[in-house]
Design an enzyme around this catalytic site. Sequence first.
Site, PDB file in Angstrom:
ATOM      1  CG  ASP A 186      -1.814   1.211   1.289  1.00 38.18           C
ATOM      2  OD1 ASP A 186      -1.572   2.162   0.525  1.00 38.18           O
ATOM      3  OD2 ASP A 186      -2.774   1.198   2.078  1.00 38.18           O
ATOM      4  CG  HIS A 187       0.910   4.441  -2.912  1.00 41.03           C
ATOM      5  ND1 HIS A 187      -0.294   4.000  -3.373  1.00 41.03           N
ATOM      6  CD2 HIS A 187       0.787   5.777  -2.742  1.00 41.03           C
ATOM      7  CE1 HIS A 187      -1.108   5.035  -3.497  1.00 41.03           C
ATOM      8  NE2 HIS A 187      -0.484   6.128  -3.122  1.00 41.03           N
ATOM      9  CG  HIS A 211      -4.797   4.687   0.732  1.00 35.86           C
ATOM     10  ND1 HIS A 211      -3.829   3.749   0.471  1.00 35.86           N
ATOM     11  CD2 HIS A 211      -5.107   5.250  -0.465  1.00 35.86           C
ATOM     12  CE1 HIS A 211      -3.576   3.750  -0.832  1.00 35.86           C
ATOM     13  NE2 HIS A 211      -4.339   4.645  -1.413  1.00 35.86           N
TER      14      HIS A 211
END
Lengths: 509, 342
Positions: free
Chosen positions: A197-198, A260
């Site tokens: 998950d960047h 996120h």
Amino acid sequence: MSDANPLAEAVGDKVAPPAVLVVFGASGDLTSRKLMPAVERLALRRLLPAGFSVVGVARTEMADDDFRERMRVAVEKLGGGGDEAGPVWAAFTGGFRYVAGDYASPETFDKLESVLDELDRERGTSGNRLYYLATPPATFPVIVSGLAEHGLNRPATEGAFVRVVIEKPYGHDRPSARDLDAIVHAGFAEEQVYRIDHYLGKETVQNVLALRFANTIFEPIWNRRYVDHVQITVAEELGVGHRGSFYERAGALRDIVQNHVMQVLALTLMEPPATFDADGIRDEKVKALKAVDVLSVDEVALHVVRAQYTAGWVGGEQAPGYRDEVGVDPHSQTETYVAMRLLVDNWRWAGVPFYVRTGKRLPKRVTEVAMEFHRPPHLPFKESQATGLAPNALVLRIQPDEGITLRFGAKVPGQEFQVRSVSMDFFYGAAFLEETPEAYERLLLDALVGDQTLFIRSDEVEQAWQIVDPILNAWGDESAPLARYDAGSWGPAEADDLLARDGRQWRKP
Amino acid sequence: MAEAVTMLTGAQLTGGAPITTVGSWEGDGVTVAQIAAALSDLRRHEQRAAVRTSVLTLVAVVRDPEIVDVTIDTVRELGGRHPSRTLVLVVADTDEDPGIDAIVSVHALRDQKPTVCFEDVVLRVRGPARWHLDSLIEPFTLPDLPVAVWLPNRLPSPGDPLLATADRLVVDTRAIGDRPDSLVQVARLLRRLPVTDLSWVRVAPWRSLLAGLFEGRAMRPFLDHVTRVEVAGHFGPRHLLAGWLKATLGLTRAHVHIEEAEHVSIRISAEHDGRVGRFSVARPAAERVIHSSVEIDDGPTFDQTWRLRDRWPSRSLADALTRIGDDPVYRRALRGAVELMP
């Protein structure tokens, strides 16, 4: 003999071992926009060793040289390349290879195996592999199974590593995430799996940990005794763009909240880890997510607002409504905005509401965690002397203008005794001007050196879906209301009502 | 006050943002109190300078008139990367009329949001005060922030009062010149306080490239059987690199060969499993690139080319100040270098 390289300790930064990065989806957008620029920057920072190699795999027919050229163009398009990078890139891409083929075809994996063996011999990559699945989610099971069936999931030689990086979304609900996990775990041990998950690669997300656990002044007040409520905002000013058909299937809850938002929430909620390593941190994140109260169907109706944007103005430009976007059903019921009120059942946070909102076409792009504190139990001033005094607040801005704002009361200069709130801002950009690594650059290097701290563990995915799934199920009912909001506003009136019922209101970040 | 816009080379450090001098003051034969008041006044009347985000106080002490200008330029460039208060003490080595002449400037990085401000104070010190520079530093240090003292081309004597003021000393063994005792002197200083050697900072690309050649199971075993190390370069850098390899790999003096050269190169010969490996990291003359290569008999052979970043004066100083604290690897390299001295 120790396996550690004694010369590496002088380098300071982590340096990747010789390895082959195998990119599935090599002709795709993610590879061009994110992965290759990250590889180039790592190379320029001298964090990739000389023997480092890349194998692109995709259906498109391409020769090795075409692949190298395509990657060079992609990197230059995003501002890379140039005088500094030119000779480095030219030498570096000597280790680039390309394999064309269908992911479902055994022949593709046979060719891949032969290229990997060749690179081991020629470039000393020692059997180390990092597979990166930069492909649509539907292909994840096919690729993972293909690797396992050809024995490419296990190190061919002792001491080598084989790892797989899997992009989000990881499943589209809890059962599908479990199904995918079963397939992944049939071929790869959890220690080999890097779910990316960047958001976790962003400096300022990591800085939430530094702020909380490197300081003694914040942690003592980080609990129900001092905190009145918390607001987490992940706002985007953009619409769905050309991702309309994807977004139709995803929606804001799956696209942003399940990953996120849950990651930011977990970092805010978690207890101090005993050790600052992958499992130390991830254990605490899982415990925190487990403590989040799972909503019933009735509670979803009361505490969750879903909405969709209509036409409006954002940043001086007219924006179409969601249903008018390309690839979107004109009668779409997909949510582009979610606001929810969550409670956390543990000693630290019992009774403290966490208000979470995310949406597209909001007035600006901002991600922040705002912690509002209780009012003082007694104000020794006349009411008229403190009309401009708001409760203390601590705001962690994750993007943009990364920093911290502390709101506190101060006397207004003058003969009268007037107290007013002031904000003290700290901007990371003004204190540290060092170039910070991009999220993908950081995460790619972590995967190469085997640091799973910023990757999501299987049970984290499970817990995030545990919170989100009941909401999806409740919305599955056709009668679930879908509110509307003007593009360029901060969301629907129903979201304001969500806080108003508790006597609170949303911040304007 | 007129706003002067100066495009300094430091713009490279700050992503192209030019540095604007938003206010300045100067006076001859002034007191420290006057200088401090002028500095405070400059900040008070400049809205952009209202918020301070500083990370250190940097003090540069210059005795050589020939390097005064370059030193001032260098620390001003540095403000773009380490927002700080900088004090440049220019010490006159004559018995001129005692006194202090001062120039105080506040700068901002243009186009940087939020505005990043930094300030520098240049003091020309004449007379007996030059023996008590510590008394000039203390009134200008920012509270609670480390004080880094940079001596561009000399080492302090053991009794120098500057050492009591500094939390970190920054020196440059190459700039000091070919003095056999200088490395020993730095080693003594290291016992008192953290020392950063810009020569060590500048050879970081050679160190990381060399380390990279030995990553992985195929190459790592060669480090256990190093037969010869050759290091070339200027006095200072070549000794530190050779010392680092000697100390880290447990080599004897006989293994390590040092020679004078214009550019740094490192060559290592090693054996493993009956095969000979040659590892090299070298900068060819007149080119701003480094070649690194590996040649293993009957095994992998590959090379890479790395372009050195453009050089500007504050680059190594900026890199040096990025890490605050002791550097055990430098400590070990210096010890090895001292052991290699004739």
